[in-house]
Design a protein around this motif. Structure first.
Motif, mmCIF file in Angstrom:
data_model
loop_
_atom_site.group_PDB
_atom_site.id
_atom_site.type_symbol
_atom_site.label_atom_id
_atom_site.label_comp_id
_atom_site.label_asym_id
_atom_site.label_seq_id
_atom_site.Cartn_x
_atom_site.Cartn_y
_atom_site.Cartn_z
ATOM 1 N N LEU A 29 0.812 -1.214 0.000
ATOM 2 C CA LEU A 29 0.000 0.000 0.000
ATOM 3 C C LEU A 29 0.852 1.274 0.000
ATOM 4 O O LEU A 29 0.306 2.371 0.112
ATOM 5 C CB LEU A 29 -0.960 0.011 1.193
ATOM 6 C CG LEU A 29 -2.028 -1.085 1.195
ATOM 7 C CD1 LEU A 29 -3.065 -0.834 2.285
ATOM 8 C CD2 LEU A 29 -2.706 -1.204 -0.165
ATOM 9 N N SER A 30 2.154 1.136 -0.120
ATOM 10 C CA SER A 30 3.011 2.312 -0.297
ATOM 11 C C SER A 30 2.955 2.762 -1.751
ATOM 12 O O SER A 30 3.085 1.943 -2.666
ATOM 13 C CB SER A 30 4.464 1.976 0.072
ATOM 14 O OG SER A 30 4.592 1.730 1.455
ATOM 15 N N ALA A 31 2.752 4.051 -1.959
ATOM 16 C CA ALA A 31 2.796 4.600 -3.320
ATOM 17 C C ALA A 31 4.257 4.714 -3.735
ATOM 18 O O ALA A 31 5.009 5.486 -3.156
ATOM 19 C CB ALA A 31 2.113 5.956 -3.370
ATOM 20 N N HIS A 32 4.660 3.938 -4.725
ATOM 21 C CA HIS A 32 6.062 3.860 -5.113
ATOM 22 C C HIS A 32 6.470 4.941 -6.105
ATOM 23 O O HIS A 32 7.663 5.158 -6.321
ATOM 24 C CB HIS A 32 6.346 2.494 -5.733
ATOM 25 C CG HIS A 32 6.061 1.345 -4.817
ATOM 26 N ND1 HIS A 32 6.677 1.217 -3.588
ATOM 27 C CD2 HIS A 32 5.212 0.283 -4.927
ATOM 28 C CE1 HIS A 32 6.237 0.119 -2.995
ATOM 29 N NE2 HIS A 32 5.346 -0.456 -3.771
ATOM 30 N N ALA A 33 5.500 5.630 -6.708
ATOM 31 C CA ALA A 33 5.806 6.599 -7.760
ATOM 32 C C ALA A 33 4.711 7.648 -7.798
ATOM 33 O O ALA A 33 3.595 7.433 -7.297
ATOM 34 C CB ALA A 33 5.914 5.882 -9.116
ATOM 35 N N PRO A 34 4.987 8.816 -8.392
ATOM 36 C CA PRO A 34 3.949 9.848 -8.513
ATOM 37 C C PRO A 34 2.744 9.342 -9.292
ATOM 38 O O PRO A 34 2.838 8.416 -10.099
ATOM 39 C CB PRO A 34 4.658 10.968 -9.275
ATOM 40 C CG PRO A 34 6.112 10.739 -9.059
ATOM 41 C CD PRO A 34 6.278 9.258 -8.951
ATOM 42 N N LEU A 320 -7.272 18.302 5.255
ATOM 43 C CA LEU A 320 -6.928 17.430 4.139
ATOM 44 C C LEU A 320 -5.511 16.948 4.371
ATOM 45 O O LEU A 320 -4.593 17.757 4.521
ATOM 46 C CB LEU A 320 -7.015 18.191 2.810
ATOM 47 C CG LEU A 320 -6.593 17.396 1.572
ATOM 48 C CD1 LEU A 320 -7.628 16.333 1.230
ATOM 49 C CD2 LEU A 320 -6.373 18.324 0.383
ATOM 50 N N THR A 321 -5.303 15.641 4.381
ATOM 51 C CA THR A 321 -4.007 15.100 4.746
ATOM 52 C C THR A 321 -3.775 13.783 4.038
ATOM 53 O O THR A 321 -4.701 13.179 3.483
ATOM 54 C CB THR A 321 -3.919 14.920 6.284
ATOM 55 O OG1 THR A 321 -2.620 14.433 6.645
ATOM 56 C CG2 THR A 321 -4.978 13.954 6.785
ATOM 57 N N GLY A 322 -2.524 13.337 4.052
ATOM 58 C CA GLY A 322 -2.211 12.005 3.574
ATOM 59 C C GLY A 322 -2.478 10.979 4.662
ATOM 60 O O GLY A 322 -3.047 11.289 5.714
ATOM 61 N N TRP A 323 -2.025 9.768 4.419
ATOM 62 C CA TRP A 323 -2.213 8.671 5.378
ATOM 63 C C TRP A 323 -0.931 8.474 6.174
ATOM 64 O O TRP A 323 0.163 8.526 5.622
ATOM 65 C CB TRP A 323 -2.607 7.393 4.639
ATOM 66 C CG TRP A 323 -3.886 7.569 3.884
ATOM 67 C CD1 TRP A 323 -4.041 7.837 2.556
ATOM 68 C CD2 TRP A 323 -5.210 7.536 4.433
ATOM 69 N NE1 TRP A 323 -5.361 7.976 2.241
ATOM 70 C CE2 TRP A 323 -6.109 7.787 3.373
ATOM 71 C CE3 TRP A 323 -5.721 7.321 5.706
ATOM 72 C CZ2 TRP A 323 -7.493 7.827 3.549
ATOM 73 C CZ3 TRP A 323 -7.095 7.354 5.889
ATOM 74 C CH2 TRP A 323 -7.971 7.607 4.821
ATOM 75 N N HIS A 324 -1.072 8.235 7.461
ATOM 76 C CA HIS A 324 0.077 8.209 8.359
ATOM 77 C C HIS A 324 0.249 6.823 8.982
ATOM 78 O O HIS A 324 -0.721 6.099 9.202
ATOM 79 C CB HIS A 324 -0.105 9.262 9.453
ATOM 80 C CG HIS A 324 -0.280 10.651 8.913
ATOM 81 N ND1 HIS A 324 0.777 11.453 8.553
ATOM 82 C CD2 HIS A 324 -1.404 11.363 8.630
ATOM 83 C CE1 HIS A 324 0.323 12.610 8.093
ATOM 84 N NE2 HIS A 324 -0.997 12.574 8.122
ATOM 85 N N LEU A 356 -3.531 4.193 -0.986
ATOM 86 C CA LEU A 356 -2.082 4.224 -1.032
ATOM 87 C C LEU A 356 -1.525 5.260 -0.063
ATOM 88 O O LEU A 356 -2.040 6.380 0.037
ATOM 89 C CB LEU A 356 -1.589 4.532 -2.443
ATOM 90 C CG LEU A 356 -1.919 3.479 -3.506
ATOM 91 C CD1 LEU A 356 -1.331 3.884 -4.853
ATOM 92 C CD2 LEU A 356 -1.417 2.091 -3.095
ATOM 93 N N TRP A 357 -0.440 4.916 0.619
ATOM 94 C CA TRP A 357 0.199 5.726 1.646
ATOM 95 C C TRP A 357 1.350 6.551 1.068
ATOM 96 O O TRP A 357 1.808 6.306 -0.045
ATOM 97 C CB TRP A 357 0.750 4.816 2.741
ATOM 98 C CG TRP A 357 -0.035 4.764 4.017
ATOM 99 C CD1 TRP A 357 0.359 5.237 5.239
ATOM 100 C CD2 TRP A 357 -1.334 4.185 4.240
ATOM 101 N NE1 TRP A 357 -0.608 5.000 6.186
ATOM 102 C CE2 TRP A 357 -1.653 4.349 5.606
ATOM 103 C CE3 TRP A 357 -2.265 3.548 3.412
ATOM 104 C CZ2 TRP A 357 -2.844 3.902 6.159
ATOM 105 C CZ3 TRP A 357 -3.454 3.102 3.956
ATOM 106 C CH2 TRP A 357 -3.741 3.284 5.308
ATOM 107 N N PHE A 360 3.236 10.261 -2.416
ATOM 108 C CA PHE A 360 2.662 10.124 -3.746
ATOM 109 C C PHE A 360 1.335 9.365 -3.713
ATOM 110 O O PHE A 360 0.832 8.942 -4.752
ATOM 111 C CB PHE A 360 3.641 9.396 -4.677
ATOM 112 C CG PHE A 360 4.910 10.152 -4.958
ATOM 113 C CD1 PHE A 360 4.895 11.519 -5.188
ATOM 114 C CD2 PHE A 360 6.137 9.495 -4.996
ATOM 115 C CE1 PHE A 360 6.066 12.224 -5.452
ATOM 116 C CE2 PHE A 360 7.309 10.191 -5.259
ATOM 117 C CZ PHE A 360 7.275 11.552 -5.481
ATOM 118 N N GLY A 361 0.766 9.206 -2.538
ATOM 119 C CA GLY A 361 -0.413 8.357 -2.391
ATOM 120 C C GLY A 361 -1.729 9.107 -2.415
ATOM 121 O O GLY A 361 -1.854 10.221 -2.929
ATOM 122 N N ASP A 362 -2.729 8.478 -1.825
ATOM 123 C CA ASP A 362 -4.077 9.014 -1.758
ATOM 124 C C ASP A 362 -4.234 9.926 -0.531
ATOM 125 O O ASP A 362 -3.302 10.060 0.277
ATOM 126 C CB ASP A 362 -5.085 7.854 -1.722
ATOM 127 C CG ASP A 362 -4.993 6.971 -2.949
ATOM 128 O OD1 ASP A 362 -4.920 7.522 -4.069
ATOM 129 O OD2 ASP A 362 -4.988 5.732 -2.801
#
Length: 371
Positions: A29-34, A320-324, A356-357, A360-362
């Motif tokens: 679930l890690s975003a590996h790329a933009p 509004l934030t990413g996932w931690h 995705l974390w 570069f994620g959601d």
């Protein structure tokens, strides 16, 4: 994306009942790329919207943001631009290391915070974390930097970070642009150009790592927000070096809240709109600018404010934030904004929905209050 809504249930809260968070993020679930490298537009990432009253969650696309917010709401965005803050360095014995520089501004004593990391192996990859027992860091250590630059460690700040005095030929931001590259961690698949780490609002160079909650914004989306009557105002907060391995508490960072932004925050609060911070950096800056009367005011300088549920928030109605990660101290700030039931629901749904974390994620939009 067609929105779907889920209501919180009492048994959706899966934690130990204390202040900690108990969940596991699978590596996939890690975003590996933009997003652009994954076949999406920047605003094509997913957005889980958490509402309060009643507590519920919607699965949407970030491009839906103008339809989720209401006219008169205010988005407070961080206009700090990301520096290529990873520099190659050499120890006195000739061994290479990587120096991560924490922000462009020296502290009031003229020192920077730096972290030393092990260079990537022959197969490439990201610079690796050096545990304190393995680190060569010590007071007085001199590191050679490109083109005659130098960093001298003076004293530890934490087990990971050190105070250092930097000498560079010419202004630091120009030096980094020439010799540095974007800080990258192991979950990112390759080195991406610094442009991949800039948001549409980036105007003031100074962050070691991207204020990533704003990454999905595009010029077209900003136009759509403005056309709907949603307000946007800037703050500046220059981010330091993250601690994905050590999970340290936040440390002091340089910020500015302009007088015009403070006035607009008070206007929106007084007219029934919501003040929605874009990123934890915007929350920290705004909450550091609260005057004795509880109102927003212009402010500038260094902030060491740590926002917890006990402290709460005074100016921010949404985030509004990413996932931690579960160990991340930022989750305490999120709990202060949204409350634990809503946060538990969002994270349960994000894991179940394969969000995705990382930078570069959601994203997660937390709107705990009624509108």
């Amino acid at each position: 994306m067609t929105p779907t809504t889920l209501l919180a249930q009492d048994d959706d809260c899966d934690h130990d009942g204390g202040s900690g968070f108990d969940f596991t993020v699978p590596p996939e679930l890690s975003a590996h790329a933009p997003a652009e490298a994954r076949g999406l537009t920047r605003d094509g990432v997913r957005m889980l919207v958490g509402h309060g009253d009643p507590v519920r969650a919607e699965h949407r696309s970030f491009a839906d943001l103008p339809n989720v917010l209401a006219p008169g709401d205010l988005l407070v965005v961080n206009n700090s631009a990301t520096l290529p803050a990873a520099l190659p360095a050499t120890l006195p014995d000739g061994r290479p290391v990587v120096l991560h520089l924490s922000g462009a501004h020296p502290d009031p004593r003229g020192a920077h915070l730096v972290e030393l990391r092990r260079p990537a192996g022959a197969a490439g990859g990201a610079a690796e974390y050096l545990a304190p027992a393995d680190s060569p860091a010590e007071p007085g250590l001199r590191l050679r930097l490109p083109a005659g630059g130098e960093a001298v460690l003076t004293a530890p700040y934490t087990a990971r970070l050190w105070h250092a005095r930097l000498t560079t030929p010419g202004p630091l931001t120009g030096y980094l642009a020439r010799y540095g590259k974007a800080i990258r961690y192991g979950y990112v698949d390759r080195d991406w150009p610094i442009s991949a780490y800039q948001t549409v609002f980036a105007a003031e160079p100074g962050s070691s790592e991207m204020p990533s909650a704003a990454r999905p914004f595009t010029p077209q989306l900003v136009s759509a927000l403005v056309a709907r009557g949603i307000l946007i105002a800037p703050i500046t907060l220059h981010t330091g070096v993250a601690s994905p391995e050590a999970h340290e508490a936040p440390y002091a960072e340089w910020f500015r809240v302009p007088a015009a932004t403070a006035r607009l925050v008070e206007h929106v609060r007084g007219s029934g709109g919501r003040v929605v911070a874009v990123g934890t950096t915007a929350v920290r800056a705004l909450e550091s600018a609260v005057g004795p009367d509880g109102r927003a005011r212009a402010a500038e300088g260094w902030t060491d404010l740590v926002i917890t549920p006990e402290r709460g928030v005074r100016l921010v109605d949404g985030l509004l934030t990413g996932w931690h990660e579960p160990e991340a101290s930022h989750l305490l700030m999120l709990e202060a904004v949204a409350g634990r039931p809503l946060l538990d629901l969002c994270y349960a749904q994000a894991l179940a929905g394969r969000y995705l974390w990382h930078e570069f994620g959601d994203v997660n939009l937390l709107l705990p209050g009624a509108r």
